[in-house]
Scaffold this active site. Structure first.
Site, PDB file in Angstrom:
ATOM      1  N   GLU A 311       0.833  -1.214   0.000  1.00 54.68           N
ATOM      2  CA  GLU A 311       0.000   0.000   0.000  1.00 54.68           C
ATOM      3  C   GLU A 311       0.861   1.255   0.000  1.00 54.68           C
ATOM      4  O   GLU A 311       0.483   2.276   0.581  1.00 54.68           O
ATOM      5  CB  GLU A 311      -0.953  -0.009   1.214  1.00 54.68           C
ATOM      6  CG  GLU A 311      -1.825  -1.244   1.284  1.00 54.68           C
ATOM      7  CD  GLU A 311      -2.923  -1.166   2.347  1.00 54.68           C
ATOM      8  OE1 GLU A 311      -2.642  -0.661   3.444  1.00 54.68           O
ATOM      9  OE2 GLU A 311      -4.062  -1.597   2.067  1.00 54.68           O
ATOM     10  N   CYS A 404     -11.359  -0.087   6.629  1.00 53.74           N
ATOM     11  CA  CYS A 404     -11.073   1.314   6.936  1.00 53.74           C
ATOM     12  C   CYS A 404     -11.803   2.292   6.026  1.00 53.74           C
ATOM     13  O   CYS A 404     -12.195   3.379   6.470  1.00 53.74           O
ATOM     14  CB  CYS A 404      -9.564   1.565   6.862  1.00 53.74           C
ATOM     15  SG  CYS A 404      -8.782   0.930   5.362  1.00 53.74           S
TER      16      CYS A 404
END
Lengths: 643, 643
Positions: A311, A404
């Protein structure tokens, strides 16, 4: 000359610098801007307050997020999922806090949010500690700084509590937050402690908690957290210390690196500390890293982060459209950072970046029904795409094992009206035009601004100003970076004004009722990549105003493979196409006939088929019709991209 | 007409199909080909037998690989690292088995390899089970089919044991393998068992164990494993069942998907089962998936797999040069698969693919000193590259936390001479020319072939044939797919011959001593990508013969950024440059002057600087001088790639 600009009646939305902070602009109160239902942004926010908030609340209640907290009360089940599931609860509560003023006071969902607060109060330990993962495992506190996310999760609690306090919603949440924050002071306030969390977030949250409570120890702790980071204390982990943003001290950083969300949350925290402590060196560092992002590591949609593996942001100019990671939370984090930099400096380029993010990277992350989401936001999906498991699916998903993004979208949209307009000692600045009314007090007298516009689909922005005092002040309107030509009238009189750091500024006596009309030229623009962006060489992105457009497989004639389509010409803009609630851009394309099976060719003897016309739709609307291939960057004919 | 072609004296190298197998070509014996030290391949093999084998043995002895086995004898330490560390031991032993005949019998390293065999014998359980991870954890056997790698690890034991038996090296290893294999029969032979391993490998190993022992139950078990896979029994895991190659039955597959190494090992196992069971449908499936790989999912270096996140192949035409994963083990697996398909079909395209892999993707994985390695083999590294932690570093590393690649290189190189030449009932085929002698028996009489060539740097290949019998037979020489023109003489007499499925075939009486000279035209060739390969649009790859070339930062004048370089023209081939032990290709390039900081431009007003000349080096030699940026695909000037 000084004129007074006062706060509106409520103490503000997200990010409220103290009066002593070094800021050029000041946010208005949370109730100062009312978006009107006719606008694109209001429609999106309404969908978020209705469908998304219900969806997120239900998932939080029925999934691990509430489950892990409830298990602490003794159902005996082990905690599940990710170590930071509490943060999903906190972000959802923050969303309800920002939304509360817009909801029916009898909305049953508010009761359910209050029940979550009550649950938090019950499971919080006597000394203030609160983390279902550590409590549920009976594990040692603060024993896994790399991956435990304990301070990260605490940070989201603090942000939710600040929102609850500023809006008067969700009583009791601030008390929970302060108890926990005070425990953190006893554990971490000692400047000799090296502890930092693998995932930054608590820094900005602590500054906001300081702003909401006046407790300077929270600001001190935030500052210590910023200073401690960057000395390798977290170790290498799986991806190296740069992944944690622990390889270089923040104030010495000159490039954006590591995990995208962590980098951006950290920069927001550093900026918050810098403006509250008048630390120009730190502010310069944040602006420097932001600039590095903008000039070499930003997708045309505003998104950041190319790497799926960790990420992370990736190298300069490493911007693959197909394997764009472009995490939704990173786009939201960049929007938050842009707002802070805008407040600190007043420079329009930060508002430009916010606009690109909001209308493209962030808007694309939510379906038109508000209940499914992208975690990763690619700019290209190939025919027959193998999305892998929750990685880069061709369709939005209702939830994620790492959840998230959906509650992050909910909290952003619930308070999105707070990011549109600011004030200074000298006037009011409209950064993001949308149909709305703005209430403020300028020069000792109330001002009401009424904004009428079809933005982002139309460039005409009308601002009605009502004001009682003859004391002159300055109304500033942003001229977006994409806009090459604009016209301005005041009460119908052409009023030439050059843009200054991204704004036209009208300094005058506004007594009475006046109408300002800004007309931004909004032609279709073809964007070419910087020649170092290898992944989209020879391609163009079609844009209009702040919107990036995309070509979807569903709009192609049967049998045409999207990968073979070459852009020949732009034909024009049309109101809508089937199933597309926004203007489309019609383009002429041709199918390039592939040269056969060979992957590598000494003479690429491709041919070009008959031209045909197809519509492009706003990127943020992709994957709301039949699933299929999509691309933002469209190749020109093989002899060179169209200019 | 039938002439006899007999095996050489030893029972063969890797892959020895039974006489009953459906095969077009037959491998020669393991001692049939002797590479001569003058050749490129011999030099590489010598380095592998010397430096690499020592390095790998030492790492295996001193690291978790031996450590985890030794801990079972009671030092009390928990096992460490990956669950498949035993496989590093097995691959190292396999390397020693293939190398043994080339080593001094007094080489102390052979004693150390034998000590590893003795250790295995000591820790193997009474019922034959052997897996340090499960034994060391006291865990339940076969309880983690997704990630436990138990059958994968067993497969590498079997392959090592087969190598040991065929070469007579490492006595005792086959007994260990058979004990374990017989345990597998009691556990898994029941066709109703659904168990498959998350990582294919045991299938091909079981077929080879059947070939080495004659025990058909091993072949049956291999066949069951192939048939069981593809029904989703392994579940979704983190990356979905396609990752495990468990989403579609092998014989119904029509595209290459999932984890690259797993896909390729599985195809080898399926091919082995197909030829031994005369299963044409299964063989067709393997060839179909191989073709899908070749036409849409293969890097110009021969490598496969674009995705770092899950080491998977990626979509068709998703071939980013910078984020190429291109795992070394996947290239080795593709080489193994190519050999099996070549043997089964006799078609030159499989040998072409092997050649590309060997000279580029595989050769690049090892440093010129033989002691550092790439796990991932990108085709581009940008200036200031952030390689992350063991992900895609700019330099080869001595070892990896997942250490599969270095011992895999060692075992391939130790037996690489076994992949060069084959035989049929009708003659001998030379697939990969390198200076060597080949001993075989044809038409009842010994044949000695002596190959003299500067290949791959020179296209002239001289084959001396010595034979005693007037019985005619056919000598076949491969005409690589890259070769557009060649000349052939026999005893100096021009002998025109058209290539048939990739080979020129000389059928004649070879009695006495004859000299065949094949001269392959080896110009510098510019390759263009298929237009669907978006990531390298507008770029060319420079190749010559089987070698792909690369431009390295170290060869640029100071101050020139590699990303700005544009290829203008090829100047020619030169023997070597500083530090480059191979011909270089000199090219003329220009620096494209970037248009400033903006990432996206409406008018890309780039300029072009003065041309200058630089050398390109063989891709496999990159990162052996000063570290820095590199690229295989070089953009042409903005107005279009050179044609």
């Amino acid at each position: 000359m000084t004129v007074g600009v006062h706060r509106a009646t409520t103490p503000g939305g997200p990010v409220v610098p103290t009066p002593a902070a070094h800021q050029v602009l000041r946010p208005l109160g949370h109730d100062a801007v009312t978006v009107r239902p006719t606008g694109w942004l209001a429609g999106w926010r309404e969908r978020a307050l209705d469908a998304t908030l219900s969806h997120v609340l239900q998932r939080v209640e029925e999934g691990e997020a509430r489950g892990n907290l409830a298990r602490l009360l003794g159902d005996g089940e082990p905690v599940r999922g990710m170590p930071f599931t509490d943060s999903d609860v906190y972000k959802t509560l923050e969303a309800f806090a920002w939304a509360a003023g817009s909801l029916d006071p009898d909305d049953k969902r508010l009761d359910r949010a209050r029940e979550l607060v009550a649950l938090l109060a019950r499971v919080q330990e006597a000394d203030g500690y609160l983390n279902s993962w550590v409590q549920g495992h009976g594990g040692e506190r603060w024993s896994d700084p790399q991956a435990g996310h304990e301070l990260y999760t605490a940070g989201h609690l603090f942000q939710a509590a600040v929102a609850a306090q500023r809006t008067g919603a969700l009583p009791g949440l601030m008390e929970i937050a302060v108890r926990f924050a005070d425990l953190l002071l006893t554990r971490f306030a000692d400047p000799s402690s090296p502890y930092v969390d693998g995932h930054p977030e608590v820094e900005t949250a602590l500054v906001e908690l300081f702003r909401a409570t006046g407790e300077t120890s929270y600001l001190d702790l935030a500052r210590h957290q910023i200073e401690r980071r960057g000395h390798g204390w977290l170790g290498e982990g799986r991806f190296g210390s740069a992944y944690f943003l622990d390889a270089v001290p923040v104030r010495r950083a000159d490039r954006a690196t590591g995990h995208a969300v962590r980098q951006l949350y950290l920069l927001s925290g550093a900026l918050d500390v810098a403006v509250e402590t008048h630390d120009q060196e730190l502010l310069d560092a944040v602006a420097r890293v932001w600039t590095d992002l903008q000039v070499s590591k930003t997708y045309v949609t505003g998104a950041h982060g190319s790497r799926h593996r960790d990420e992370s942001i990736g190298d300069a100019y490493e911007l693959p459209p197909d394997r764009a990671y472009a995490e939704t939370c990173a786009a939201i984090a960049a929007f938050h950072l842009g707002w802070r930099l805008l407040l600190a400096t007043g420079e329009g380029r930060y508002a430009d970046a916010m606009e690109t993010l909001l209308h493209n990277a962030i808007a694309a992350a939510m379906s038109t029904d508000g209940t499914s989401f992208f975690y990763s936001n690619p700019l290209q999906v190939r025919t027959g795409h193998d999305g892998g498991h929750e990685d880069a699916p061709s369709r939005r998903l209702p939830w994620f094992s790492c959840a998230c993004c959906p509650p992050n979208l909910a909290r952003l949209l619930s308070g999105v009206q707070d990011y549109l307009v600011t004030a200074t000692e000298h006037g009011i600045q409209i950064h993001h035009p949308t149909p709305a009314t703005v209430d403020a007090v300028v020069a000792g007298a109330p001002v009401e601004l009424t904004v009428r516009t079809g933005y982002p689909h139309d460039g005409r922005i009308v601002v009605e100003v009502e004001h009682d005092s003859p004391q002159p002040w300055e109304l500033s309107l942003r001229i977006p970076g994409w806009c090459g030509r604009y016209g301005l009238t005041v009460d119908g009189v052409p009023t030439p004004a050059a843009a200054d750091r991204g704004y036209v500024r009208l300094h005058r006596d506004w007594a009475g009722r006046h109408e300002v009309t800004l007309t931004l030229d909004m032609p279709v623009r073809l964007l070419h990549p910087h020649p170092r962006v290898d992944a989209v060489r020879g391609c163009v992105a079609v844009t209009r105003g702040p919107l990036v457009y995309a070509l979807e497989e569903v709009d192609l004639p049967p049998g045409v493979v999207l990968e073979d389509v070459r852009l020949l010409a732009v034909l024009g803009v049309r109101a809508t196409a089937d199933g597309v609630p926004a203007p489309v851009v019609d383009v002429r394309v041709a199918r390039e006939l592939p040269p056969g099976d060979a992957l590598y060719l000494t003479t690429p003897d491709t041919g070009t088929g008959e031209p045909f016309d197809v519509p492009l739709i706003p990127y943020h609307l992709w994957a709301n019709r039949d699933p299929g291939a999509m691309r933002v960057w469209i190749p020109g004919p093989a002899e060179g991209a169209p200019r």
